[in-house]
Design a protein around this motif. Structure first.
Motif, PDB file in Angstrom:
ATOM      1  N   MET A  63     107.824 -14.589  79.003  1.00 21.92           N
ATOM      2  CA  MET A  63     106.928 -14.318  80.138  1.00 21.92           C
ATOM      3  C   MET A  63     106.801 -12.818  80.380  1.00 21.92           C
ATOM      4  O   MET A  63     105.721 -12.321  80.710  1.00 21.92           O
ATOM      5  CB  MET A  63     107.454 -14.996  81.404  1.00 21.92           C
ATOM      6  N   ILE A  66     104.207 -11.184  78.176  1.00 22.85           N
ATOM      7  CA  ILE A  66     102.853 -11.421  78.702  1.00 22.85           C
ATOM      8  C   ILE A  66     102.577 -10.490  79.872  1.00 22.85           C
ATOM      9  O   ILE A  66     101.524  -9.846  79.959  1.00 22.85           O
ATOM     10  CB  ILE A  66     102.690 -12.887  79.137  1.00 22.85           C
ATOM     11  N   SER A  70      99.838  -7.249  80.783  1.00 24.20           N
ATOM     12  CA  SER A  70      99.062  -7.319  82.029  1.00 24.20           C
ATOM     13  C   SER A  70      99.362  -6.131  82.932  1.00 24.20           C
ATOM     14  O   SER A  70      98.463  -5.593  83.588  1.00 24.20           O
ATOM     15  CB  SER A  70      99.386  -8.622  82.763  1.00 24.20           C
ATOM     16  N   ILE A 107      94.143 -11.184  75.323  1.00 21.65           N
ATOM     17  CA  ILE A 107      95.567 -11.508  75.486  1.00 21.65           C
ATOM     18  C   ILE A 107      95.749 -13.013  75.656  1.00 21.65           C
ATOM     19  O   ILE A 107      96.657 -13.630  75.082  1.00 21.65           O
ATOM     20  CB  ILE A 107      96.159 -10.774  76.704  1.00 21.65           C
ATOM     21  N   SER A 108      94.867 -13.625  76.433  1.00 19.16           N
ATOM     22  CA  SER A 108      94.978 -15.047  76.748  1.00 19.16           C
ATOM     23  C   SER A 108      94.801 -15.907  75.513  1.00 19.16           C
ATOM     24  O   SER A 108      95.513 -16.907  75.331  1.00 19.16           O
ATOM     25  CB  SER A 108      93.927 -15.425  77.793  1.00 19.16           C
ATOM     26  N   GLY A 111      97.987 -15.868  73.592  1.00 10.09           N
ATOM     27  CA  GLY A 111      99.012 -16.680  74.250  1.00 10.09           C
ATOM     28  C   GLY A 111      98.863 -18.162  73.945  1.00 10.09           C
ATOM     29  O   GLY A 111      99.855 -18.855  73.685  1.00 10.09           O
ATOM     30  N   SER A 115     101.505 -20.673  71.745  1.00  8.79           N
ATOM     31  CA  SER A 115     102.141 -21.871  72.305  1.00  8.79           C
ATOM     32  C   SER A 115     102.174 -23.026  71.321  1.00  8.79           C
ATOM     33  O   SER A 115     103.063 -23.881  71.383  1.00  8.79           O
ATOM     34  CB  SER A 115     101.418 -22.292  73.591  1.00  8.79           C
ATOM     35  N   ILE A 143     103.355 -22.564  80.475  1.00  8.32           N
ATOM     36  CA  ILE A 143     103.148 -21.174  80.866  1.00  8.32           C
ATOM     37  C   ILE A 143     102.263 -20.455  79.849  1.00  8.32           C
ATOM     38  O   ILE A 143     101.336 -19.719  80.211  1.00  8.32           O
ATOM     39  CB  ILE A 143     104.500 -20.437  81.000  1.00  8.32           C
ATOM     40  N   MET A 144     102.527 -20.679  78.567  1.00 10.20           N
ATOM     41  CA  MET A 144     101.741 -20.025  77.515  1.00 10.20           C
ATOM     42  C   MET A 144     100.294 -20.503  77.531  1.00 10.20           C
ATOM     43  O   MET A 144      99.370 -19.718  77.288  1.00 10.20           O
ATOM     44  CB  MET A 144     102.364 -20.292  76.147  1.00 10.20           C
ATOM     45  N   THR A 147      98.201 -18.517  80.082  1.00  2.00           N
ATOM     46  CA  THR A 147      98.331 -17.061  79.975  1.00  2.00           C
ATOM     47  C   THR A 147      97.231 -16.328  80.731  1.00  2.00           C
ATOM     48  O   THR A 147      97.490 -15.317  81.405  1.00  2.00           O
ATOM     49  CB  THR A 147      98.308 -16.621  78.487  1.00  2.00           C
ATOM     50  N   PHE A 150      97.891 -16.026  84.583  1.00  2.00           N
ATOM     51  CA  PHE A 150      98.959 -15.078  84.911  1.00  2.00           C
ATOM     52  C   PHE A 150      98.483 -13.631  84.712  1.00  2.00           C
ATOM     53  O   PHE A 150      98.674 -12.779  85.579  1.00  2.00           O
ATOM     54  CB  PHE A 150     100.190 -15.332  84.028  1.00  2.00           C
ATOM     55  N   SER A 151      97.885 -13.382  83.564  1.00  2.00           N
ATOM     56  CA  SER A 151      97.465 -12.019  83.226  1.00  2.00           C
ATOM     57  C   SER A 151      96.393 -11.515  84.185  1.00  2.00           C
ATOM     58  O   SER A 151      96.465 -10.381  84.678  1.00  2.00           O
ATOM     59  CB  SER A 151      96.935 -11.974  81.784  1.00  2.00           C
TER      60      SER A 151
END
Length: 463
Positions: A63, A66, A70, A107-108, A111, A115, A143-144, A147, A150-151
């Motif tokens: 995490m 990631i 961000s 980035i997403s 991620g 996963s 969580i992945m 992504t 979160f980012s």
């Protein structure tokens, strides 16, 4: 006109009022964020067990990677945007914002691919033992997949503060925290999903706040606007954002490396139990440092704006006031952790062995916490001024240069206690380095430089 209303107050309102108005919401927001991490751990500890806490602790470095990217986009972008706004270059600020969104999308995608491909091998590489690997995988898979949420939420929160809109910034932290606290028991206990339930609750919470943030930008409530043409990546913009945000990336990424080193040494010289204990202490540490980080984040847009507007006296007043506040805060936190460590451990567990070992470890970890405030402010200050080199040095120092080597060396002589001893030593060394850098640059950021005095003398003579 909108931009003027939103951001010009950073250069006109009184510094104590500005710092209070930006820091208190940030502190409350960070407090709430820390609270839902704490609640997450409490539910997992009581609902599944200390082994599950250890599994989540092993997964946490993933995490952090990631969040490292961000952070680079959000904090670096916030610094660039606040200076653009201070220089009245609103269109360029919008371009910076659009480029940050595009990088987050990239980035997403990475991620989500990760996963389904190499999540389990990565967790094994990060130190997961056979007993706690299943818990780590169960937690990290959802969580992945989430992504992007979160980012996006993490990066844009910093950007919202860069335009001086503290009220909305705190809302973007409170909304997912409250939702997560509500959903945790539903998924963990009600639906009997265990550790994975905690992760699903977190993803849903971040998805909800992502919708709120998108609406904020798309309905014109921000000083910034989001347009398709601004999403086209311009590498000159990305380079500037990354250069300023690199210290934040390094700090987060080195935190991930630090976690891997700590977990590995705790298992080697102790057991999975100590990984779980550290997982609890880490949440307490996160909770403790949030007020200091909140004040620092409140300082950054004020410093960045006034530096861009060449209002250096306001900038320096902000820096000195921030330093005073964080020193007082860090001393109060230090005393609390020295006097009531077992009380904090009992919040998370009723296991006497965990409480006793955890309280002893906490006293060592927080032994020099009263110096932490200065190093945190120094790092944020250099980021706000767009000075990546000293900010990068400070980001590298505590975790990469000091803490990780100490964590790898001291347990060979002191066992598990060596891991705990590494923290106060690293804090003192980082404080010394931050003090040296601030003293070196005192004529620029702490006291009025000779060049400014000469300019003021010329102006007074001409008038």
């Amino acid at each position: 006109m909108k931009e003027k209303m939103k951001s010009d107050k950073l250069g006109t309102e009184s510094i104590p009022k500005l710092l209070r108005d930006l820091s208190i919401p940030a502190m409350i927001g960070m407090f709430v964020m820390a609270l839902y991490n704490v609640v997450d751990t409490i539910f997992i500890s009581y609902g599944v067990g200390i082994e599950a806490v250890a599994g989540v602790t092993i997964a946490f470095p993933v995490m952090m990677i990631i969040m490292a990217v961000s952070a680079a986009m959000g904090i670096g972008g916030a610094s660039v945007i606040s200076r653009r706004l201070g220089e009245k270059r609103g269109d360029e600020a919008n371009q910076v914002f659009g480029n940050i969104i595009s990088i987050i999308l990239l980035i997403s995608i990475i991620g989500v691919i990760a996963s389904f491909t190499f999540l389990e091998p990565m967790l094994v590489l990060f130190g997961a033992s056979p007993d706690i690997l299943p818990y780590a995988v169960e937690y990290m898979f959802p969580i992945m997949l989430g992504t992007f949420f979160f980012s996006f939420a993490f990066a844009t929160n910093n950007i919202v503060r860069s335009e001086g809109n503290a009220k909305f910034a705190i809302n973007t932290m409170i909304i997912p925290a409250v939702l997560n606290i509500i959903l945790d028991p539903i998924f963990i206990f009600g639906l009997n999903m265990g550790v994975q339930g905690a992760a699903v609750a977190t993803v849903i919470s971040q998805a909800a706040v992502t919708v709120v943030i998108l609406r904020y930008y798309l309905t014109g409530q921000s000083s910034l606007s989001l347009a398709w043409e601004d999403l086209k990546i311009k590498w000159s913009i990305v380079k500037e954002v990354v250069s300023v945000g690199m210290p934040a990336f390094v700090q987060q990424a080195s935190g991930s490396i630090m976690m891997i080193a700590i977990n590995t040494m705790l298992i080697q010289y102790g057991s999975d139990l100590y990984v779980g204990i550290f997982g609890i202490i880490q949440r307490i540490l996160m909770f403790a440092v949030m007020p200091i980080i909140g004040v620092m984040q409140g300082m950054m847009p004020i410093v960045g704006y006034n530096y861009g507007a060449k209002q250096f006296e306001r900038m320096r007043e902000t820096i000195w006031l921030t330093l005073k506040v964080v020193v007082i805060s860090s001393v109060v936190i230090f005393l609390s952790m020295m006097i009531f460590p077992a009380w904090f451990m009992r919040i998370f567990t009723a296991d006497p062995e965990v409480i006793e070992a955890g309280a002893s470890a906490m006293r060592i970890l927080f032994l020099t916490f009263f110096v932490v405030g200065v190093q945190v402010v120094a790092g944020g200050l250099y980021q706000a001024l767009g000075k990546p080199k000293p900010a990068l040095i400070l980001s590298l120092s505590r975790q990469i240069v000091f803490l990780i080597p100490l964590v790898l060396i001291l347990p060979r002589f002191f066992g598990v206690s060596g891991v705990w001893i590494a923290f106060p030593i690293a804090d003192v060394l980082s404080f010394v380095l931050a003090s040296v850098l601030l003293y070196k640059d005192r004529d620029t950021i702490l006291v009025k430089g000779k060049e400014e005095e000469v300019k003021e003398d010329i102006i007074s003579l001409t008038h």
